[in-house]
Design a protein around this motif. Sequence first.
Motif, PDB file in Angstrom:
ATOM      1  N   THR A   1     -16.447 -13.259  -0.713  1.00 43.63           N
ATOM      2  CA  THR A   1     -17.138 -11.887  -0.790  1.00 43.63           C
ATOM      3  C   THR A   1     -18.338 -12.178  -1.189  1.00 43.63           C
ATOM      4  O   THR A   1     -18.688 -12.427  -2.461  1.00 43.63           O
ATOM      5  N   CYS A   2     -19.403 -11.881  -0.260  1.00 44.27           N
ATOM      6  CA  CYS A   2     -20.767 -12.094  -0.625  1.00 44.27           C
ATOM      7  C   CYS A   2     -21.784 -10.951   0.183  1.00 44.27           C
ATOM      8  O   CYS A   2     -21.248 -10.696   1.188  1.00 44.27           O
TER       9      CYS A   2
ATOM     10  N   ASP B   1     -28.905 -11.115  -0.685  1.00 43.81           N
ATOM     11  CA  ASP B   1     -29.699 -10.267  -1.764  1.00 43.81           C
ATOM     12  C   ASP B   1     -30.750  -9.640  -1.124  1.00 43.81           C
ATOM     13  O   ASP B   1     -31.402 -10.176  -0.221  1.00 43.81           O
TER      14      ASP B   1
ATOM     15  N   VAL C   1     -24.178 -15.757   3.995  1.00 44.08           N
ATOM     16  CA  VAL C   1     -23.576 -14.564   4.240  1.00 44.08           C
ATOM     17  C   VAL C   1     -22.865 -14.477   5.566  1.00 44.08           C
ATOM     18  O   VAL C   1     -21.860 -13.458   5.923  1.00 44.08           O
TER      19      VAL C   1
ATOM     20  N   CYS D   1     -19.683 -16.781   3.582  1.00 41.57           N
ATOM     21  CA  CYS D   1     -19.993 -17.323   2.213  1.00 41.57           C
ATOM     22  C   CYS D   1     -20.106 -18.871   2.108  1.00 41.57           C
ATOM     23  O   CYS D   1     -19.641 -19.364   0.765  1.00 41.57           O
TER      24      CYS D   1
ATOM     25  N   ALA E   1     -23.585  -2.580  -4.916  1.00 39.36           N
ATOM     26  CA  ALA E   1     -23.105  -4.064  -4.889  1.00 39.36           C
ATOM     27  C   ALA E   1     -24.185  -5.002  -5.115  1.00 39.36           C
ATOM     28  O   ALA E   1     -24.053  -6.099  -5.350  1.00 39.36           O
ATOM     29  N   GLN E   2     -25.249  -4.671  -4.615  1.00 38.49           N
ATOM     30  CA  GLN E   2     -26.629  -5.412  -4.798  1.00 38.49           C
ATOM     31  C   GLN E   2     -26.777  -5.876  -6.231  1.00 38.49           C
ATOM     32  O   GLN E   2     -27.009  -6.916  -6.504  1.00 38.49           O
TER      33      GLN E   2
ATOM     34  N   GLN F   1     -24.358  -8.202  -7.637  1.00 41.06           N
ATOM     35  CA  GLN F   1     -24.558  -9.591  -7.115  1.00 41.06           C
ATOM     36  C   GLN F   1     -25.761 -10.236  -7.893  1.00 41.06           C
ATOM     37  O   GLN F   1     -25.985 -11.319  -8.235  1.00 41.06           O
ATOM     38  N   GLN F   2     -26.848  -9.283  -8.192  1.00 39.96           N
ATOM     39  CA  GLN F   2     -28.175  -9.819  -8.885  1.00 39.96           C
ATOM     40  C   GLN F   2     -28.161 -10.094 -10.251  1.00 39.96           C
ATOM     41  O   GLN F   2     -28.800 -10.502 -10.829  1.00 39.96           O
TER      42      GLN F   2
ATOM     43  N   ALA G   1     -24.366 -17.156 -11.040  1.00 42.29           N
ATOM     44  CA  ALA G   1     -24.984 -16.160 -10.156  1.00 42.29           C
ATOM     45  C   ALA G   1     -24.868 -16.716  -8.747  1.00 42.29           C
ATOM     46  O   ALA G   1     -24.934 -17.921  -8.513  1.00 42.29           O
ATOM     47  N   THR G   2     -24.785 -15.703  -7.739  1.00 43.72           N
ATOM     48  CA  THR G   2     -24.815 -16.156  -6.363  1.00 43.72           C
ATOM     49  C   THR G   2     -25.867 -15.517  -5.878  1.00 43.72           C
ATOM     50  O   THR G   2     -26.188 -14.469  -5.931  1.00 43.72           O
TER      51      THR G   2
ATOM     52  N   GLY H   1     -26.855 -14.710  -1.963  1.00 46.43           N
ATOM     53  CA  GLY H   1     -26.754 -14.680  -0.489  1.00 46.43           C
ATOM     54  C   GLY H   1     -27.865 -14.699   0.338  1.00 46.43           C
ATOM     55  O   GLY H   1     -28.539 -13.708   0.266  1.00 46.43           O
TER      56      GLY H   1
END
Length: 299
Positions: A81-82, A85, A145, A149, A272-273, A276-277, A293-294, A296
């Motif tokens: 799941t990603c 960004d 993405v 992922c 959601a952003q 992930q950030q 951290a990921t 995308g």
Amino acid sequence: MQHHDDHDLGLAQDLKAMEALATRRHALRWFTGAGTVALLAACDSGGSGSVATTGTATPVPTPTPSPTPSPTSTPTPSSGTCIADPTETNGPYPADGTNTSSGLTSNALTASNVVRSDIRSSFIGSSTATADGVQVTLTITVVNVNASCAPLAGYAVYIWHCDRSGKYSLYDLPNESYLRGVGVTDANGQVSFTTIFPGCYAGRWPHIHFEVFSSLATATGGRYAVLVSQFAMPSAVCSTVYNGASGYTSSISNFAGVSLNGDNVFGDNSAAQIAQQTPAMSGSVSAGYTATATIGIAR
């Protein structure tokens, strides 16, 4: 003296001769029949069978058909799941060639030793100063993405951020070049940096800037980045560091005056952003923090 002819030895001898002849004829018929059976068996098997020399036909086994091979399985792509960004501003202090710095260089990406994992010390000019602060080991995973992922190997990531007093090297501190560096992702799409927890300056949520390039060869200027964005530092860790570590005194009041919703960079992002950030962090002020951290990328 009576002479006996060898061909006329009497009835008894004739009977013995006839019995012997009959026995021979019976045997001949048996062998002839056996040979015919063996020959027919050979013909029925397409000529692949063998004929027994003892008069007994060797059975020819029926070939067993080979099993139908199972279809070759296709590896299932890794799932995850990603999201991509969001693009954010590189701000006024990137030193990536997109503006003019008052310091030693306006483009740290062209420095020969910019590729490094520990970015706490200056690396341009004569200064060897090291930025003080709570240590953070940050591991970044760059993923595609558009491919479940999947990790992106060989991508270059440039990160930079302010020191614990909220100042940037090569701008606020023209003779320093610390808290900047480039790393290249491995086969797992990962790259790690050792740095410090950034301070909070007035008007901005605490953050780390980053630019992603498709290769180290293209990481020569900010205009060639495939993504420019920022990480938002976790609120709870900000409070712990600013109130529990020395040197972050100015960050306490500055942090009290900002919020994620009101930040001019993160304020318009979705939940959601933001998730992930925001790096996941564990540790303590005394022992330092580990962060992951990921990033995308839509490739």
